[in-house]
Design an enzyme around this catalytic site. Sequence first.
Site, PDB file in Angstrom:
ATOM      1  N   GLY A  14       0.842  -1.207   0.000  1.00  0.00           N
ATOM      2  CA  GLY A  14       0.000   0.000   0.000  1.00  0.00           C
ATOM      3  C   GLY A  14       0.870   1.248   0.000  1.00  0.00           C
ATOM      4  O   GLY A  14       1.837   1.329   0.750  1.00  0.00           O
ATOM      5  N   ARG A  75       1.104  -5.018  -5.629  1.00  0.00           N
ATOM      6  CA  ARG A  75       1.242  -6.228  -4.830  1.00  0.00           C
ATOM      7  C   ARG A  75       1.549  -7.335  -5.843  1.00  0.00           C
ATOM      8  O   ARG A  75       0.806  -7.508  -6.803  1.00  0.00           O
ATOM      9  CB  ARG A  75      -0.037  -6.483  -4.026  1.00  0.00           C
ATOM     10  CG  ARG A  75      -0.230  -5.365  -2.981  1.00  0.00           C
ATOM     11  CD  ARG A  75      -1.142  -5.758  -1.846  1.00  0.00           C
ATOM     12  NE  ARG A  75      -0.910  -4.920  -0.690  1.00  0.00           N
ATOM     13  CZ  ARG A  75      -1.647  -3.869  -0.338  1.00  0.00           C
ATOM     14  NH1 ARG A  75      -2.675  -3.514  -1.067  1.00  0.00           N
ATOM     15  NH2 ARG A  75      -1.359  -3.172   0.750  1.00  0.00           N
ATOM     16  N   ASP A 106       5.456  -4.619   6.156  1.00  0.00           N
ATOM     17  CA  ASP A 106       6.046  -5.916   6.528  1.00  0.00           C
ATOM     18  C   ASP A 106       6.116  -6.896   5.360  1.00  0.00           C
ATOM     19  O   ASP A 106       7.093  -7.637   5.228  1.00  0.00           O
ATOM     20  CB  ASP A 106       5.327  -6.518   7.747  1.00  0.00           C
ATOM     21  CG  ASP A 106       3.832  -6.699   7.532  1.00  0.00           C
ATOM     22  OD1 ASP A 106       3.289  -6.124   6.580  1.00  0.00           O
ATOM     23  OD2 ASP A 106       3.205  -7.420   8.324  1.00  0.00           O
ATOM     24  N   THR A 128       4.339   2.960   5.273  1.00  0.00           N
ATOM     25  CA  THR A 128       2.966   2.435   5.461  1.00  0.00           C
ATOM     26  C   THR A 128       2.233   3.329   6.441  1.00  0.00           C
ATOM     27  O   THR A 128       2.792   3.698   7.476  1.00  0.00           O
ATOM     28  CB  THR A 128       2.941   0.969   5.951  1.00  0.00           C
ATOM     29  OG1 THR A 128       1.598   0.657   6.376  1.00  0.00           O
ATOM     30  CG2 THR A 128       3.876   0.697   7.124  1.00  0.00           C
ATOM     31  N   ASP A 130       0.021   2.486   8.368  1.00  0.00           N
ATOM     32  CA  ASP A 130      -0.535   1.735   9.507  1.00  0.00           C
ATOM     33  C   ASP A 130       0.252   1.860  10.812  1.00  0.00           C
ATOM     34  O   ASP A 130      -0.286   1.606  11.879  1.00  0.00           O
ATOM     35  CB  ASP A 130      -0.656   0.242   9.157  1.00  0.00           C
ATOM     36  CG  ASP A 130      -1.535  -0.007   7.937  1.00  0.00           C
ATOM     37  OD1 ASP A 130      -2.381   0.853   7.643  1.00  0.00           O
ATOM     38  OD2 ASP A 130      -1.363  -1.052   7.296  1.00  0.00           O
ATOM     39  N   ASP A 132       2.390  -0.210  11.908  1.00  0.00           N
ATOM     40  CA  ASP A 132       2.151  -1.542  12.493  1.00  0.00           C
ATOM     41  C   ASP A 132       3.411  -2.399  12.518  1.00  0.00           C
ATOM     42  O   ASP A 132       3.314  -3.625  12.537  1.00  0.00           O
ATOM     43  CB  ASP A 132       1.032  -2.253  11.710  1.00  0.00           C
ATOM     44  CG  ASP A 132       1.392  -2.462  10.243  1.00  0.00           C
ATOM     45  OD1 ASP A 132       2.372  -1.857   9.764  1.00  0.00           O
ATOM     46  OD2 ASP A 132       0.697  -3.238   9.567  1.00  0.00           O
ATOM     47  N   ARG A 174      -5.398  -1.614   8.869  1.00  0.00           N
ATOM     48  CA  ARG A 174      -5.317  -3.094   8.854  1.00  0.00           C
ATOM     49  C   ARG A 174      -5.635  -3.636  10.248  1.00  0.00           C
ATOM     50  O   ARG A 174      -6.650  -3.253  10.805  1.00  0.00           O
ATOM     51  CB  ARG A 174      -3.932  -3.536   8.376  1.00  0.00           C
ATOM     52  CG  ARG A 174      -3.966  -4.844   7.611  1.00  0.00           C
ATOM     53  CD  ARG A 174      -2.587  -5.227   7.144  1.00  0.00           C
ATOM     54  NE  ARG A 174      -2.166  -4.521   5.946  1.00  0.00           N
ATOM     55  CZ  ARG A 174      -2.427  -4.918   4.704  1.00  0.00           C
ATOM     56  NH1 ARG A 174      -3.133  -6.001   4.499  1.00  0.00           N
ATOM     57  NH2 ARG A 174      -2.001  -4.231   3.674  1.00  0.00           N
TER      58      ARG A 174
HETATM   59  P1  ADP Z   1       3.094  -4.173   2.707  1.00  0.00           P
HETATM   60  O1  ADP Z   1       4.517  -4.105   2.313  1.00  0.00           O
HETATM   61  O2  ADP Z   1       2.424  -2.832   2.718  1.00  0.00           O
HETATM   62  O3  ADP Z   1       2.887  -4.976   3.969  1.00  0.00           O
HETATM   63  P2  ADP Z   1       2.075  -6.466   1.186  1.00  0.00           P
HETATM   64  O4  ADP Z   1       1.902  -7.341   2.362  1.00  0.00           O
HETATM   65  O5  ADP Z   1       0.992  -6.458   0.148  1.00  0.00           O
HETATM   66  O6  ADP Z   1       2.299  -4.942   1.557  1.00  0.00           O
HETATM   67  O7  ADP Z   1       3.441  -6.915   0.486  1.00  0.00           O
HETATM   68  C1  ADP Z   1       3.940  -6.208  -0.642  1.00  0.00           C
HETATM   69  C2  ADP Z   1       4.625  -7.169  -1.586  1.00  0.00           C
HETATM   70  O8  ADP Z   1       5.780  -7.741  -0.954  1.00  0.00           O
HETATM   71  C3  ADP Z   1       3.826  -8.380  -2.033  1.00  0.00           C
HETATM   72  O9  ADP Z   1       2.929  -8.092  -3.063  1.00  0.00           O
HETATM   73  C4  ADP Z   1       4.929  -9.303  -2.525  1.00  0.00           C
HETATM   74  O10 ADP Z   1       5.403  -8.920  -3.802  1.00  0.00           O
HETATM   75  C5  ADP Z   1       6.032  -9.021  -1.509  1.00  0.00           C
HETATM   76  N1  ADP Z   1       5.977 -10.055  -0.467  1.00  0.00           N
HETATM   77  C6  ADP Z   1       5.098 -10.161   0.547  1.00  0.00           C
HETATM   78  N2  ADP Z   1       5.325 -11.278   1.273  1.00  0.00           N
HETATM   79  C7  ADP Z   1       6.374 -11.894   0.708  1.00  0.00           C
HETATM   80  C8  ADP Z   1       7.088 -13.096   0.981  1.00  0.00           C
HETATM   81  N3  ADP Z   1       6.762 -13.899   1.999  1.00  0.00           N
HETATM   82  N4  ADP Z   1       8.135 -13.409   0.173  1.00  0.00           N
HETATM   83  C9  ADP Z   1       8.481 -12.616  -0.856  1.00  0.00           C
HETATM   84  N5  ADP Z   1       7.829 -11.474  -1.173  1.00  0.00           N
HETATM   85  C10 ADP Z   1       6.799 -11.116  -0.416  1.00  0.00           C
HETATM   86  O1  F6P Z   2      -1.391  -1.207   4.644  1.00  0.00           O
HETATM   87  C1  F6P Z   2      -1.981  -0.019   4.223  1.00  0.00           C
HETATM   88  C2  F6P Z   2      -3.452  -0.224   3.980  1.00  0.00           C
HETATM   89  O2  F6P Z   2      -4.006   0.993   3.531  1.00  0.00           O
HETATM   90  C3  F6P Z   2      -4.247  -0.761   5.174  1.00  0.00           C
HETATM   91  O3  F6P Z   2      -4.548   0.249   6.119  1.00  0.00           O
HETATM   92  C4  F6P Z   2      -5.459  -1.327   4.491  1.00  0.00           C
HETATM   93  O4  F6P Z   2      -6.042  -2.370   5.246  1.00  0.00           O
HETATM   94  C5  F6P Z   2      -4.891  -1.871   3.198  1.00  0.00           C
HETATM   95  O5  F6P Z   2      -3.655  -1.208   2.974  1.00  0.00           O
HETATM   96  C6  F6P Z   2      -5.801  -1.660   2.003  1.00  0.00           C
HETATM   97  O6  F6P Z   2      -5.204  -2.259   0.907  1.00  0.00           O
HETATM   98  P1  F6P Z   2      -5.691  -2.009  -0.591  1.00  0.00           P
HETATM   99  O7  F6P Z   2      -5.076  -0.731  -1.045  1.00  0.00           O
HETATM  100  O8  F6P Z   2      -5.144  -3.181  -1.338  1.00  0.00           O
HETATM  101  O9  F6P Z   2      -7.168  -1.931  -0.581  1.00  0.00           O
END
Ligand code: ADP
Ligand code: F6P
Length: 362
Positions: A14, A75, A106, A128, A130, A132, A174
Amino acid sequence: MQQFRRIGVLTSGGDAPGMNAVIRAIARKAKKQGVEAVGIIGGYSGLINEKMIPLTTTTVSNIISHGGTILYSDRCPEFKTEEGMQKAIETCKNNQIDAIVAIGGDGTFRGATDLAIRGIPTIGVTGTIDNDITATDYTVGFDTAMNTVVEVLDKLRDTCESHARCNVVEVMGRDCGQIALRAGIAAGAMAVAIPELPFDEDAMINRIKAAKLRAKRGMLIVVSEGLNTVDENGNKIRYGEILQKKIQEETGIETKFARLAHIVRGGTPTLRDRLTASQMGVKAIDLILEGKSNLVVVEEDGKIASKDIVFALTADRMYKNKLQDGDLDKFSAEDVAEMEALCEKRRKEIKELYDIINDIAL
Ligand code: ADP
Ligand code: F6P
């Protein structure tokens, strides 16, 4: 000492206000150190598909005040596969990218550590809304998001006051209630419901009834999206809508529901976010040029520092009570004690803020 030719920068997950300020700081600091910076377009998918742009002094001009990310975000499930990972590593090799800075949350850091253990020096920078991530006191984007929520709550307060209504407002975050909690206090909400602590619906109803008797007109209730659930058919149940109905039925006060959703993710980054983003971007380049990898840049008691990414991800699992067998085996007793202290610090901070709501909301 390794010579760095190019450093790749990407934004993933995000988006968050302040990501552009991180990109700018990285590009400028790299240039100052005589290293080229390249922007990877669209997060990890850009790394897989070799989509990139040079990050020159001019590419990053006039972006510090802009929300979103000039590198776009995505993502990318493919990056979680070994095949996708190998394509990303090929891209780095083919384009003389000697290190990566990954800006995100994360999930992004899980991807960053996967790259690092396969030999691409990688540093994570928080981006982010969040806030978090247990290992850091602060994530870039959090302040802007909270300020946006406060701004909207202030507007709702105006119209609630005119019409003697209550407004239940759902905000993002989140599973983390930090945006809801802090913005709720700052906007004078009567109650804030977050996933981290039990919410006393009856106490809220009694408070609203008492306020009505005192002829209070406008009332705001803030709810974190982390309290939403799903029914047996997988349909989302919004906790804020449940509260809206309950308040209207039990107090007789006309009650509206508003969901701020992605509004909270946009907008001009605040001073706090631009400053922290600039500090974290500079720190990321310093770490890379010192030959470090697999670290995330954090803020710790007001200072910019770094932590091992796996430590940070494990601390998160500890905080969420999601540790798996063997998770702590690779850490020393001191590391585990530090994780426990970080979790405790976060729990205490949230509890103290939550108590403030109950002390001053009438
Ligand atoms: P955020 O970084 O905001 O937590 P996401 O959880 O959607 O957002 O993760 C962002 C991207 O990081 C994912 O779309 C993927 O490409 C990569 N990613 C997430 N988890 C893993 C993982 N376990 N191993 C490798 N890449 C990952
Ligand atoms: O992690 C940032 C965030 O905006 C969260 O607060 C929310 O739950 C999520 O991403 C929404 O994701 P998306 O943009 O995929 O709807």
